[in-house]
Design a protein around this motif. Structure first.
Motif, PDB file in Angstrom:
ATOM      1  N   GLY A  79       0.826  -1.200   0.000  1.00 22.75           N
ATOM      2  CA  GLY A  79       0.000   0.000   0.000  1.00 22.75           C
ATOM      3  C   GLY A  79       0.861   1.249   0.000  1.00 22.75           C
ATOM      4  N   HIS A  87       0.368   5.894  -0.116  1.00 22.38           N
ATOM      5  CA  HIS A  87      -0.539   7.046  -0.129  1.00 22.38           C
ATOM      6  C   HIS A  87       0.279   8.319  -0.257  1.00 22.38           C
ATOM      7  N   SER A 144      -4.510   7.343  -3.104  1.00 26.41           N
ATOM      8  CA  SER A 144      -3.842   6.057  -3.035  1.00 26.41           C
ATOM      9  C   SER A 144      -2.816   5.994  -4.160  1.00 26.41           C
TER      10      SER A 144
END
Length: 220
Positions: free
Chosen positions: A129, A131, A152
């Motif tokens: 992940g 961001h 994102s």
């Protein structure tokens, strides 16, 4: 992220009967390793505190040498400062806070000297992940356009990360210990087809970690 913590917990439970299973958790700070001559722009970063948690297993090869594989979740944060001068009749700059999450598998060779030890080895990481939050600026002859971003960004960075790690530690009473480790990226984490800064230089991770470790005693 919940799945990752469940995976780490499951590994700890399944392997708790092993003599040298351990837990590791602490803080990290991520630096930026970038080679740039400044001719077409510049990328720099201010580090922020992140964290890592993991499980490891120390398998003794000799009395003083052990192989220590580990599975860890690492959250890495930095504030990127980007200035790009290569765009014709325009200029690009950005101030972006970049947060990335990795599932990492370091495999360390550890040499023990009494309560102290030194370790080194390779590490493979998988980006789970990312961001970005901040501001982008695009300047033209008509003026400067400012855009706020909050998005994102996992697809904007390489999924695979390879590093070399080195560290030292001390084993304390009651199973606890202290570990210091650094890792230097071997490949760039940025991709060359997204943001303006992504195509200029190879940006590589450089991470410093400080952790508390705990050795789980085997069941009698």
């Amino acid at each position: 992220m919940k799945r990752i913590f469940l995976l780490l917990a499951a590994l700890a439970v399944v392997s708790s009967a092993q003599a040298q299973l351990g837990l590791r958790g602490g803080l990290n700070t991520t630096l930026l390793n970038s080679k740039s001559d400044g001719a077409y722009g510049d990328v720099s970063a201010n580090e922020y505190l992140g964290y890592q948690v993991g499980v490891f297993y120390a398998h003794k090869l000799t009395e003083h040498i052990a192989l220590v594989p580990e599975v860890a979740y690492s959250r890495q944060i930095m504030q990127l400062r980007v200035d790009d001068y290569s765009i014709a009749d325009a200029g690009y700059s950005a101030r972006v806070r970049l947060s990335r999450s990795y599932l990492q598998v370091p495999v360390m060779l550890r040499a023990t000297f009494g309560k102290f030890y030194l370790e080194a080895g390779p590490q493979a990481g998988f980006l789970v992940g990312a961001h970005e939050k901040g501001t982008e600026y695009l300047g033209t002859i008509a003026g400067t356009t400012e855009r706020q971003i909050d998005r994102s960004a996992a697809d904007r960075y390489r999924r695979i990360d390879l590093s070399l790690c080195a560290g030292l530690g001390v084993q304390l009473p009651a199973g606890f210990g202290v570990n210091l480790r650094s890792s230097s990226g071997l490949i760039a984490f940025n991709r060359g087809n997204e943001l303006a800064y992504a195509s200029r230089d190879d940006l590589k991770n450089q991470v410093l970690q400080a952790s508390i470790t705990y050795l789980i005693k085997p069941k009698s």
